[in-house]
Write an enzyme that holds these catalytic residues in place. Structure first.
Site, PDB file in Angstrom:
ATOM      1  N   LYS A   1      42.178 -80.493  -1.189  1.00  0.00           N
ATOM      2  CA  LYS A   1      43.224 -80.792  -2.184  1.00  0.00           C
ATOM      3  C   LYS A   1      44.587 -80.790  -1.510  1.00  0.00           C
ATOM      4  CE  LYS A   1      44.968 -79.625  -6.766  1.00  0.00           C
ATOM      5  NZ  LYS A   1      45.037 -81.052  -7.136  1.00  0.00           N
TER       6      LYS A   1
ATOM      7  N   HIS B   1      40.877 -74.445  -5.724  1.00  0.00           N
ATOM      8  CA  HIS B   1      40.343 -75.802  -5.574  1.00  0.00           C
ATOM      9  C   HIS B   1      39.726 -75.970  -4.191  1.00  0.00           C
ATOM     10  CE1 HIS B   1      42.848 -76.719  -9.113  1.00  0.00           C
ATOM     11  NE2 HIS B   1      42.013 -77.720  -9.309  1.00  0.00           N
TER      12      HIS B   1
HETATM   13  P1  NAD Z   1      40.160 -88.117  -2.841  1.00  0.00           P
HETATM   14  O1  NAD Z   1      41.023 -87.885  -1.659  1.00  0.00           O
HETATM   15  O2  NAD Z   1      38.720 -87.795  -2.752  1.00  0.00           O
HETATM   16  O3  NAD Z   1      40.270 -89.625  -3.312  1.00  0.00           O
HETATM   17  C1  NAD Z   1      41.491 -90.304  -3.419  1.00  0.00           C
HETATM   18  C2  NAD Z   1      41.226 -91.785  -3.349  1.00  0.00           C
HETATM   19  O4  NAD Z   1      42.450 -92.459  -3.509  1.00  0.00           O
HETATM   20  C3  NAD Z   1      40.624 -92.225  -2.015  1.00  0.00           C
HETATM   21  O5  NAD Z   1      39.680 -93.265  -2.268  1.00  0.00           O
HETATM   22  C4  NAD Z   1      41.837 -92.766  -1.269  1.00  0.00           C
HETATM   23  O6  NAD Z   1      41.475 -93.773  -0.351  1.00  0.00           O
HETATM   24  C5  NAD Z   1      42.642 -93.341  -2.427  1.00  0.00           C
HETATM   25  N1  NAD Z   1      44.071 -93.405  -2.078  1.00  0.00           N
HETATM   26  C6  NAD Z   1      44.872 -92.374  -1.766  1.00  0.00           C
HETATM   27  N2  NAD Z   1      46.095 -92.837  -1.451  1.00  0.00           N
HETATM   28  C7  NAD Z   1      46.033 -94.184  -1.589  1.00  0.00           C
HETATM   29  C8  NAD Z   1      46.973 -95.238  -1.386  1.00  0.00           C
HETATM   30  N3  NAD Z   1      48.224 -94.978  -0.968  1.00  0.00           N
HETATM   31  N4  NAD Z   1      46.588 -96.515  -1.653  1.00  0.00           N
HETATM   32  C9  NAD Z   1      45.336 -96.769  -2.094  1.00  0.00           C
HETATM   33  N5  NAD Z   1      44.393 -95.813  -2.258  1.00  0.00           N
HETATM   34  C10 NAD Z   1      44.758 -94.541  -2.009  1.00  0.00           C
HETATM   35  O7  NAD Z   1      40.861 -87.290  -4.025  1.00  0.00           O
HETATM   36  P2  NAD Z   1      40.205 -86.838  -5.408  1.00  0.00           P
HETATM   37  O8  NAD Z   1      39.647 -85.453  -5.273  1.00  0.00           O
HETATM   38  O9  NAD Z   1      39.350 -87.924  -5.940  1.00  0.00           O
HETATM   39  O10 NAD Z   1      41.530 -86.687  -6.298  1.00  0.00           O
HETATM   40  C11 NAD Z   1      42.375 -87.804  -6.543  1.00  0.00           C
HETATM   41  C12 NAD Z   1      43.522 -87.349  -7.446  1.00  0.00           C
HETATM   42  O11 NAD Z   1      43.006 -86.942  -8.727  1.00  0.00           O
HETATM   43  C13 NAD Z   1      44.295 -86.136  -6.912  1.00  0.00           C
HETATM   44  O12 NAD Z   1      45.662 -86.301  -7.231  1.00  0.00           O
HETATM   45  C14 NAD Z   1      43.711 -84.963  -7.712  1.00  0.00           C
HETATM   46  O13 NAD Z   1      44.584 -83.879  -7.824  1.00  0.00           O
HETATM   47  C15 NAD Z   1      43.488 -85.654  -9.039  1.00  0.00           C
HETATM   48  N6  NAD Z   1      42.516 -85.007  -9.924  1.00  0.00           N
HETATM   49  C16 NAD Z   1      42.843 -84.977 -11.237  1.00  0.00           C
HETATM   50  C17 NAD Z   1      41.943 -84.469 -12.158  1.00  0.00           C
HETATM   51  C18 NAD Z   1      42.299 -84.515 -13.625  1.00  0.00           C
HETATM   52  O14 NAD Z   1      41.486 -84.089 -14.479  1.00  0.00           O
HETATM   53  N7  NAD Z   1      43.482 -85.013 -13.977  1.00  0.00           N
HETATM   54  C19 NAD Z   1      40.712 -83.955 -11.743  1.00  0.00           C
HETATM   55  C20 NAD Z   1      40.410 -84.011 -10.371  1.00  0.00           C
HETATM   56  C21 NAD Z   1      41.316 -84.552  -9.466  1.00  0.00           C
END
Ligand code: NAD
Length: 253
Positions: free
Chosen positions: A151, A147
């Site tokens: 991550k 990844h």
């Molecule tokens: P990222 O860091 O780019 O975005 C996360 C967002 O959540 C940001 O806007 C951040 O400000 C917000 N955030 C984080 N903690 C917070 C809190 N305590 N209160 C409010 N907002 C908060 O991350 P990303 O790459 O978008 O990934 C987000 C999640 O999705 C991760 O857990 C990742 O592993 C997961 N993910 C899942 C899939 C899937 O298919 N299930 C695919 C990709 C990513």
């Protein structure tokens, strides 16, 4: 009638993909988008402060909230949705056992769908793994995931799901996370390797080897759009379900 969505983590990588995909779909509309760092628009949608989440649920009344944030905020958003009677789809990974318990608690009030991966390719990979493992009895298994360099959790939520599939197929196996120094392989263990580099959206390889042959089952996500599309399909599907805990495979079926 469109299904109306609340989107959390709107300024994150996945939040942006979800908004981009949602504004392109005729069956969905965006009621609001929130982020803990609000400000500009994302994909033409105004991003509001996460502190206003409960008020936004009440005033904009979305059918479903789509969440890709962090483990702590995911639980908080889910419990606010449970109070407001709003369905909740989340792909947030890295949840602890207690986190999953809290999420399941919300599912007693509203429909909740969690998936560690929203891609159809990964769903097919999981089916292939569940078939290959018993067919290749005694073969060594190694799982490698790759990844992007930002991550947070390791191994990935998808890797953990695949490891559970392997356990289901052949009984619980010890997991060895990386190897260093004197570290010979013991029979039945599953090696788990997490690589972090660049902007890779997500790759998972299950390698089965033995009997002078090897089988490699590999999935590569070309972009995060694939996860956003799956999460939106899940949200549309969840919008008229009763309270309960749902899985992405049910959406695909
Ligand atoms: P990222 O860091 O780019 O975005 C996360 C967002 O959540 C940001 O806007 C951040 O400000 C917000 N955030 C984080 N903690 C917070 C809190 N305590 N209160 C409010 N907002 C908060 O991350 P990303 O790459 O978008 O990934 C987000 C999640 O999705 C991760 O857990 C990742 O592993 C997961 N993910 C899942 C899939 C899937 O298919 N299930 C695919 C990709 C990513």
């Amino acid at each position: 009638m469109t299904v109306s969505l609340g989107v959390t983590g709107a300024t994150g990588r996945m939040g942006g993909e979800v908004l981009a995909a949602a504004v392109d779909r005729d069956d969905l509309s965006v009621a609001f988008a929130v982020s803990r760092s609000p400000g500009d628009e994302v994909e033409g949608v105004a991003v509001e402060g996460a502190a206003d989440f409960a008020d936004l649920l009440a005033s904009r009344a979305p059918d479903v909230v789509v969440d890709f944030t962090g483990p702590g905020s995911c639980i908080e958003y889910a419990s606010a949705c449970a109070e407001a009677g709003v369905g909740f789809v989340t792909g947030t990974t890295g949840l602890s056992e207690g986190g999953f318990d809290a999420l399941r608690e919300s599912a007693s009030e509203v429909p909740v769908l969690y998936a560690s991966n929203f891609s159809r390719g990964i769903a097919a990979l999981r089916r292939a793994v569940r078939e290959a493992v018993p067919a290749l009895d005694g073969y060594d298994i190694e799982l490698t995931e790759t990844h992007h360099n930002a991550k947070r959790d390791a191994p990935s939520g998808t890797a953990l799901t695949i490891l559970d599939d392997i356990d289901e197929a052949r009984g619980e196996s010890p997991r060895v996370h990386g190897r260093e120094g004197e570290a010979p392989r013991s029979e039945g263990e599953v090696g788990v390797h997490a690589r972090r580099a660049g902007d890779i959206a997500g790759e998972h390889e299950v390698l089965l080897a033995g009997n002078h042959e090897s089988l490699s089952l590999t999935h590569r996500a070309g972009s995060r759009g694939v996860f956003a599309a799956g999460a939106l399909d899940a949200a549309a599907w969840l919008s008229d379900r009763d309270a309960g805990w749902y899985d992405f495979t049910e959406v695909l079926e």
